[in-house]
Design a protein around this motif. Structure first.
Motif, short mmCIF file in Angstrom:
data_model
loop_
_atom_site.label_atom_id
_atom_site.label_comp_id
_atom_site.label_asym_id
_atom_site.label_seq_id
_atom_site.Cartn_x
_atom_site.Cartn_y
_atom_site.Cartn_z
N UNK A 182 0.84 -1.21 0.00
CA UNK A 182 0.00 0.00 0.00
C UNK A 182 0.87 1.26 0.00
N UNK A 183 1.96 1.24 0.74
CA UNK A 183 2.83 2.42 0.76
C UNK A 183 3.37 2.69 -0.65
N UNK B 45 -6.27 -7.47 6.38
CA UNK B 45 -4.91 -6.92 6.33
C UNK B 45 -4.95 -5.46 5.87
N UNK B 46 -5.78 -5.18 4.88
CA UNK B 46 -5.89 -3.79 4.40
C UNK B 46 -6.45 -2.92 5.52
N UNK C 107 -3.53 5.99 -0.65
CA UNK C 107 -2.98 6.65 -1.82
C UNK C 107 -1.47 6.46 -1.94
N UNK C 108 -0.87 5.86 -0.92
CA UNK C 108 0.55 5.54 -1.01
C UNK C 108 1.44 6.62 -0.42
N UNK C 109 2.67 6.20 -0.11
CA UNK C 109 3.68 7.15 0.33
C UNK C 109 3.71 7.42 1.82
N UNK D 92 9.59 -6.14 -6.39
CA UNK D 92 10.03 -6.72 -5.12
C UNK D 92 8.96 -6.56 -4.03
N UNK D 93 8.19 -5.49 -4.10
CA UNK D 93 7.15 -5.26 -3.11
C UNK D 93 6.12 -6.39 -3.16
#
Lengths: 504, 328
Positions: free
Chosen positions: B62-63, B253-254, B265-267, B218-219
């Motif tokens: 997610x990140x 998990x989410x 939205x990530x990051x 890899x993620x």
């Protein structure tokens, strides 16, 4: 300087489907020199830089770094070779800290761990070299664009670069910050770094450059020492035709007539928004261009957004043709005959994947509503009409708008709003990031529309442009209106004296 | 600037989540005497160890700005493969472990390549992975397979004493170890920071010369690995393999990641936050068990409510963050 160039691009060719972007282009960068790359939009500057930094592969020609042939296949490879780039838009990660943005990819480590304290210390000193002291542990998004730009430069410098490419690094900086940047560039020069500098600003070109290469229509026009190339000649070489630089210098109001008797189309009384703009009184008259003058951050864009209902006002009142109205959404603004070309064309203006026709038709369809769909035939007719009227250079209205040059995209944005037959047009930085000739064209279009009776609010950070098109100029400072000048007796000095608070 | 630091949208959700956990736990402690037993706390970890492991992998995905819907199915597939090999082919645990971990990684690699190389939507690709892995379970067997292989039962029943009356299971230890690895990866390695950078702005990450393609693939490999490891823990916990194990675990998990402060939205996000997210889910479950009168579905209702609140919170924080930006 009789040195050997550190970097030499020779007979570079690059073709994109349907267009030849670069034809036989070359450039030489010398250590300890600032080399300006000049040219209009679409001249091939960006493509040349992309080839040099490994983003695009050239179809022909070679690149030599310190005499050795190189073929950078990626940004990373170019960086490893010692070629670093700072792009026009800040290309950093807003969610990461300032320090991280400088060192990501090259973290200092202690054993298997990233050494955060060391990284932050290095980041602080790297920024100090650029005369900037900020808290480097905060995320980048908490700082204004100017600081972000300096961080991007600090990042480029941290790679021990031999060649530093600056792609329009100054377009979002104010004068003070530009000065600081140039100070840093001079330091780098003295360390023997070769700097390639791309800009649209003539003043800046002459302030910092030693050598100038001019491109035109994807071709190499020539390489000159800055000292031997007068401004006017430079402009001529860029546009490829004779242009009178003074066309920029002296202002001609759109109507030239005394417009004080005209009826105001839009008037505000103490209209303001907490945190954005102090209460302001403005009136914009039909057939008149009202310019907003002021420095970066003076509240020009904020005023425009407030009038158009994007960030609606929370105090004061606004009337249109004498009738008080509440404009709290852009939709309401459009219904009231307003149109707004936003400052950031790329993200707030064009829809890059749609065709030129679709982009032009967007606002008109929105104004009509979903249920009064414009037939494709009508759409094409409107689009063709706009393209012809505004002189948009395009082969086919169905091709994606992203293929147009900046100037033509801007004209398409104008077309989008003119198609809605507005009564007032707000133009926020319509000339940003486009070349000299296109700037003049846009300004002429603005004046032409004005003569047809449109009320226009014109915003630009380029004071000569504001002076050139405006009948009246409202001067802003620190989110406040501090006065008004009539266009025909205003000049830059007067405006700046007003901003500086010196009575003339 | 202090204001910005206080309202730092990156860490405030974590602070709130942790406070909420403490509040819920405090509520339990006041309401039920037995709640204060350290074993109750450790049980949160024992009963949810597999979810911690799976959710850590999910947090990375997610990140990076993606999503992985296949994790629950990979957990189920892992239990099936393990059970079949143990019961019908008499492999022992240590022979099976590397195989199922490899399967998880390969699954992740396959999906990662589809997503990165062919520029497909992570949602659709991992949805495909979800159906595929779940379907494969039933190819192996439509029935639940109980495991009696000694190497499994020994590990499953093994308890490490913590003090006099408290003990922790293998899965609790594995979960904590993996969490530590997750924190290390996220905050102290190039890989982890690149994941954050991609989530922040993928184009910028590429122009900064970061290995975007490799990292994104890899993620998903990491998520596949975590799912398989989570599957091993489920196998030990349930001592069986079944195609219906871990139904909907991807969504748990989410939820855990989001409640733990990770932005969809990530990051933005913390691996530790995900642990707290899982523990909140666990503590709600425990509270409902202690209450005894409520159906276990109240856990779901509570999680649903929490998710609404947290999404809203993130939006509000995002706004205030933007305000700070424009103020500057």
């Amino acid at each position: 300087m009789a040195q050997e160039p550190i970097l030499e691009m020779h007979r570079i060719h690059k073709r994109f489907p349907g267009v030849v972007a670069l034809k036989n282009v070359g450039i030489r960068l010398f250590p300890g020199e600032v080399h300006a790359l000049m040219g209009q939009n679409g001249a091939g500057k960006s493509t040349l830089i992309k080839v040099l930094t490994g983003v695009e592969k050239p179809d022909g020609g070679d690149i030599r770094l310190a005499g050795k042939k190189i073929q950078p296949g990626s940004v990373l490879e170019a960086q490893d070779l010692g070629i670093s780039t700072v792009y026009q838009e800040v290309n950093l990660c807003p969610n990461l800290s300032v320090a991280e943005n400088i060192y990501i990819g090259r973290f200092p480590t202690r054993g298997p761990l990233i050494d955060w304290p060391l990284m932050q210390e290095r980041a602080r000193s790297a920024l100090k070299a650029l005369n900037l002291s900020v808290d480097v542990s905060l995320p980048l998004f908490s700082y204004p664009v100017a600081v972000q730009q300096m961080v991007a430069i600090a990042r480029a410098l941290s790679t021990e670069a031999q060649v530093l490419i600056l792609d329009e690094p100054t377009s979002s900086l104010d004068e003070d910050e530009v000065g600081r940047l140039f100070e840093a560039l001079r330091q780098l020069k003295s360390k023997g770094i070769a700097i390639l500098f791309v800009t649209h600003f003539l003043d800046q070109t002459y302030a910092i450059s030693d050598r100038i290469t001019v491109l035109r229509n994807g071709e190499f026009e020539g390489e000159y020492m800055a000292a031997d190339l007068p401004r006017l000649q430079l402009i001529n070489k860029m546009v490829g035709r004779e242009i009178d630089e003074s066309a920029f210098g002296r202002q001609e109001g759109a109507s030239n007539a005394d417009s004080s008797g005209r009826r105001p189309f839009l008037a505000t009384q103490r209209l303001g928004r907490a945190g954005a703009m102090q209460p302001i009184d403005l009136d914009v008259r039909c057939g008149e261009v009202l310019g907003l003058g002021g420095l970066l951050g003076s509240g020009r864009t904020e005023t425009a957004r407030m009038l158009f209902g994007i960030d609606p006002a929370d105090t004061g009142s606004l009337s249109i043709e004498g009738v008080p109205v509440r404009v709290n959404t852009p939709h309401r603004a459009i219904q009231n005959g307003l149109a707004f070309c936003p400052e950031d064309r790329k993200t707030e203006g064009i829809v890059a994947d749609l065709s030129i026709r679709e982009n032009i038709i967007l606002a008109l369809q929105a104004k009509r509503g979903v249920f009064r769909f414009l037939s494709k035939k009508r759409q094409s007719a409107v689009a063709e009409d706009c393209i012809k009227q505004l002189g948009i250079k395009v082969a086919d209205a169905e091709s994606p708008i992203s293929q147009l040059s900046g100037g033509n995209q801007q004209k398409a944005m104008l077309a989008r709003w003119l198609a809605t037959e507005p009564k007032m047009l707000i133009l926020d930085e319509p000339t940003r990031g486009i070349d000299v000739a296109a700037k003049l064209e846009i300004m002429d279009l603005v004046k032409e529309q004005c003569r047809k009776g449109l009320a226009i609010l014109f915003i630009s950070s380029e004071m000569p442009e504001v002076l050139r098109v405006s009948d009246r100029i409202a001067v802003l400072r620190d989110r406040q209106k501090i006065g008004e000048l009539a266009g025909n007796d205003a000049d830059e000095q007067k405006v700046f004296r007003m901003i500086a608070g010196v009575d003339s | 600037m202090n204001f910005a630091r206080f309202l730092n949208p990156r860490s405030l959700p974590l602070v709130i989540t942790t406070s909420l956990f403490a509040l819920l736990y405090g509520f339990g402690a006041v309401s039920y005497d037995a709640f204060l037993s350290p074993q109750v706390f450790v049980n949160l970890l024992i009963d949810n160890g597999f979810l911690v492991v799976v959710a850590v992998g999910m947090t990375f995905v997610i990140i990076s700005g993606g999503i992985d819907l296949s994790v629950g199915s990979i957990v189920a597939l892992t239990t099936m493969v393990s059970a079949t090999l143990a019961q019908q082919h008499h492999w022992n645990f240590w022979q099976i472990l590397p195989l199922v971990l490899a399967i998880g990684c390969l699954f992740g690699l396959f999906m990662g390549v589809l997503i990165q190389v062919f520029k497909l939507q992570a949602f659709i690709v991992t949805l495909g992975g979800m159906f595929l892995a779940r379907g494969l379970c039933y190819v192996i067997s439509i029935d639940s397979i109980s495991i009696t292989e000694p190497s499994f039962t020994v590990l499953a029943e093994y308890r490490i004493p913590l003090g006099e009356e408290t003990f922790v299971s293998t899965s609790g230890v594995v979960a904590i170890a993996l969490l530590a690895v997750g924190v290390y990866l996220a905050h102290y390695t190039r890989f982890g920071r690149t994941v954050y950078a991609i989530g922040g702005n993928e184009r910028s990450a590429m122009l900064m010369g970061l290995p975007v393609a490799k990292t994104k693939i890899m993620v998903y490999v990491l998520s596949g690995f975590c799912s398989a490891l989570g599957g091993v823990l489920v196998t030990l916990y349930m001592q069986s393999g079944y195609g219906l194990h871990a139904l909907g675990m991807e969504l748990d998990a989410i939820a855990a990641a989001v409640i733990g402060g990770t932005l969809l939205t990530g990051g933005v996000g913390y691996v530790v936050g995900t642990l707290v997210g899982v523990m909140i889910l666990g503590v709600i479950q425990t509270l409902i068990v202690f209450d005894g009168s409520l159906s276990s579905w109240w856990t779901r209702i509570a999680i649903g409510g929490l998710l609404f609140v947290f999404c809203l919170l993130q939006r509000l924080l995002d706004r205030s963050g933007k305000k700070i930006r424009t103020k500057n």
